[in-house]
Scaffold this active site. Sequence first.
Site, PDB file in Angstrom:
ATOM      1  N   GLU A   1      -0.842  -6.597  -6.070  1.00 42.02           N
ATOM      2  CA  GLU A   1      -0.327  -7.118  -4.788  1.00 42.02           C
ATOM      3  C   GLU A   1       0.917  -7.983  -4.954  1.00 42.02           C
ATOM      4  O   GLU A   1       1.803  -7.993  -4.093  1.00 42.02           O
ATOM      5  CB  GLU A   1      -1.419  -7.922  -4.081  1.00 42.02           C
ATOM      6  CG  GLU A   1      -2.555  -7.087  -3.508  1.00 42.02           C
ATOM      7  CD  GLU A   1      -3.573  -6.632  -4.542  1.00 42.02           C
ATOM      8  OE1 GLU A   1      -3.401  -6.916  -5.756  1.00 42.02           O
ATOM      9  OE2 GLU A   1      -4.556  -5.979  -4.133  1.00 42.02           O
TER      10      GLU A   1
ATOM     11  N   GLU B   1     -11.056  -4.651  -5.939  1.00 42.72           N
ATOM     12  CA  GLU B   1     -11.786  -5.663  -5.156  1.00 42.72           C
ATOM     13  C   GLU B   1     -13.104  -5.089  -4.628  1.00 42.72           C
ATOM     14  O   GLU B   1     -14.130  -5.760  -4.629  1.00 42.72           O
ATOM     15  CB  GLU B   1     -10.903  -6.165  -4.006  1.00 42.72           C
ATOM     16  CG  GLU B   1      -9.744  -7.017  -4.526  1.00 42.72           C
ATOM     17  CD  GLU B   1      -8.796  -7.471  -3.423  1.00 42.72           C
ATOM     18  OE1 GLU B   1      -8.276  -6.599  -2.701  1.00 42.72           O
ATOM     19  OE2 GLU B   1      -8.591  -8.685  -3.275  1.00 42.72           O
TER      20      GLU B   1
END
Length: 701
Positions: free
Chosen positions: A125, A105
Amino acid sequence: MGATYELRGDVAVITLDNPPVNGLGFETRRAFSAGIERAHADAAVRAIVITGAGKAFSGGADIKEFGSPKAVAEPNLLSLIKQLDDATKPVVAAIHSVCMGGGLELSLGAHYRVAAPGTNVALPEVKLGLIPGAGGTQRLPRVLGVETALNMIVSGEPVKSELLASVPGQKLFDRIITDDLLAGAVEFARAVAAEHAAGKPLPRVRDMKCRHPNGDAYFQFARNMVKGMARNFPAPGKCVDAVQAATQKKFDDGMVYEREIFTALMFTPECKALRHAFFAERAASKIPDVPEDTPVRKIEQVAVIGAGTMGGGITMNFLNAGIPVVMLEMKQEALDRGVATIRKNYDAQVKKGKLKQEKLDQRMALLRTTLNYADIAQADMVIEAVFEEMGVKEKVFKTLDEVMKPGAILASNTSTLDVDQIANFTKRPQDVIGTHFFSPANVMKLLEVVRGKATAKDVLATVMQLGKKIKKTAVVSGVCDGFIGNRMIEQYSRQAGFLLEEGCTPAQVDKAIEKFGFAMGPFRMGDLAGNDIGWAIRKRRYVEKPGMRYSKTADLLCEMGRYGQKTGAGWYDYQPGKRDAIPSAVVEQMIADHRASLGIAPRKISDDEIVHRLVYALVNEGAKIVEEGIASRASDIDMVYLTGYGFPLHRGGPMCYADTVGLFNVVQTMKKFAANPHDDASFWQPAPLLARLAAEGKSFS
Ligand code: NAI
C-alpha cells in the site's frame, strides 16, 4: 467469477476466483462471505480452508473497482476479516504464488496459514501513498515481530514465503507445504479441527501480544531512517506510527487508529499523485485505435545500427531481456569501442554486486557485431542510432529497405527528425516506427514510441509489447518536432532563459525547481547533457521559426566554448574529475552584460514565480500536444515527464500537478505572466484545451 465452494469430506474449501490475481472485488467478497456462512451452517463441516484459484492466493483490492462505490460496498474487506475472527470452526488459509495487500490482510484473519514456497508476500500500500487499511499494520507485527513487519510495511516490497517462515518465533505461517498445497491444507485443517474438538481454543491473530523490547528507542530510530528515505512522501512515516500503535494500544483501538491514518492519507496530494502514476502507467499501454488483441510480430533477434552512446545502451536493454543483438557500424574501431563500453557497464554492475559474473557472460554471449548489412538481414527488428543527420538516416534506411527480410520492423532512435520522412526513404513505410530512448538508454525507464502516419497497427502493438519486455515505460507519441518530451522541454528552457534575462542566476533557478522536487534544474541538466546539443537544435529550429523569441544567453555560453561538464565548464564551473556545480562569476557577468544590452533592470524573482513559469510552460505545451492528438491522453504526458525528465513523482507529472492546483488558477497565473513586459505575451496565451477546461471548471483527468 467470485469465489467457489466445495466440500472435501468434512472440510469446506472456499476458493477466491477473480482472474487474474483474485482481486477482492465486490462479487468475490460476497461469494466468499456466503461461503463462510454456508460452512458454519453445515454441521458436517468441521474446518474451512480458504485459497485462491489460478496464479494467486489474492493480489488484494480489485483495481477495476478503485474509487468506485463497489470498492467499499458491504461486505467490505474489514467485514470479511471480522467474519473470520468470529468463526467458530477453524479456518486455514492455503497461500500460494501471490499474497499481497488485502489478500494478506484477509489471510491474517484466519486461524492458521499454510503456504507454498516461492509465494510473494507483501503489503504494498505504501507504494500508492497509503498504509494497509484492513488491519495489516496491527496484525502483521503480531505474527512476524515488529521489525520484520515494519520493514515489509514501509518498503512495500514482496518477500518470499520460505524466507518469512525462517524468521525466529514467527507465527505467520504454520507450515510450508512443498507438494500439493490444497491437499496438505485440508489435511492440516482436519488435524487442527480434531485438536479444537478436544478443547484447544482457536488462535486469533488479534489476541496475540505485540511488543518490542526497546520500543521507544527502536521506533525513534525507525522514524529517523524512514524520514530520510521517504523525503516528500508522508505514508512511510505513518507506517511507523501505525505499527508503533500496535505495540501500545489495545487491538481495537489500534484498528481505529490505522483507519484514521489511512483515510487521512487518501486525501493527500502525494497519495493522489502516486495513484495517478499507477493508473497512468497502465493507461499508457493502451492505444485507442489499436485493439489489445492486435496480433504482434515475433521479435527474437534485434539489430542495432550505430554503436555510439545510444546504440550501446539500447543494445544492453535487449541483452538484459535475453534477446540476441547484432550491432552494425562503419568501422571496426567503433564496434570495438561500443562493445568495450557495454562490457565496462556490466563489469561495474558486477563490482557493485548487482549482477553475477555468470549473467554477464550469458549476456555478452548474446552479442554479435558486424560491418556488413548481410549479417543483419534476418533480424526481426532493426533500431537505427546513427548520427542525427537526415542525409545519414536516408542512406541507412535505403539500405535497410534493400536488405532486411520482409516484415522486419525498421525503427529509428532519432530525437528530432521527422519519422514520416524517414519512413518514406523506404518502400515499406508501414514497417517504420520511432523508438526514442533516453540517455543513458540502459537506465532510463522512458521509451517514446513514435507512430508515423503510415506505421502499421501491428508494428505499434509489437513495439509496445517489446517495451514492456525490456522493462521500459512505453508511451506513444505522434510525429512532431521533439515528440512529446523534448517539444515541451523547449518551452521550459525558453522560460529558464527569460528568467536569467530578468535577474535570476542559473543557481537560483536550479535551486528553486529542485526544491519543488525535480531531480535536476535546467542549467545543471544542460551542463550534464552538453549545451552544444541544444545549440545545434536552436540553430536549426529558430531559423525555421524566426518569430519565436528566446533568450540568447545559452548561445553566448556556447560561443564561450562552455559546453558543460565535458569541457570542464558550462553554466557552472567544474573542478577536474568532479561533478559539483560551482556558480561561475564569468557566466554571471555574461548574463548581466546581456541583460544590460536588452535594457532590462534586474529584479528579485521569487522561487514561486520561477517554479510556476517553468512548470506552466510544460503544462501549456502539454495541453497543445493532447489537443493535436500527439499524445492520446494527458496522463501519457505525465508518464513521459515522470520517467524521462525527473519530474517529482509526488506531484504526479505536470498535467496532474496542474489539476491539483486547479486549471482556473493555472490560467489566472498565466495571465499575470503575460502582462510582464520582459516575458513573451504570446507564450502565455493559454492553449485552447486548457482555456476551455479552465472555463468549464474541469481538469485534464
Ligand atoms: P553517437 O555519435 O554517440 O553515436 C553514433 C554512432 O553511429 C557512431 O558510433 C557512428 O560511428 C555510428 N554511425 C554513424 N553513421 C553510421 C552509418 N552510416 N552506419 C553505421 N554506423 C554509423 O550518437 P548518439 O548520441 O548515440 O545518437 C544516436 C542517435 O540517437 C541520434 O539520432 C540521436 O539524435 C539519438 N538520441 C541521442 C540521445 C543522446 O542523449 N545522446 C538521446 C536520444 C536520442
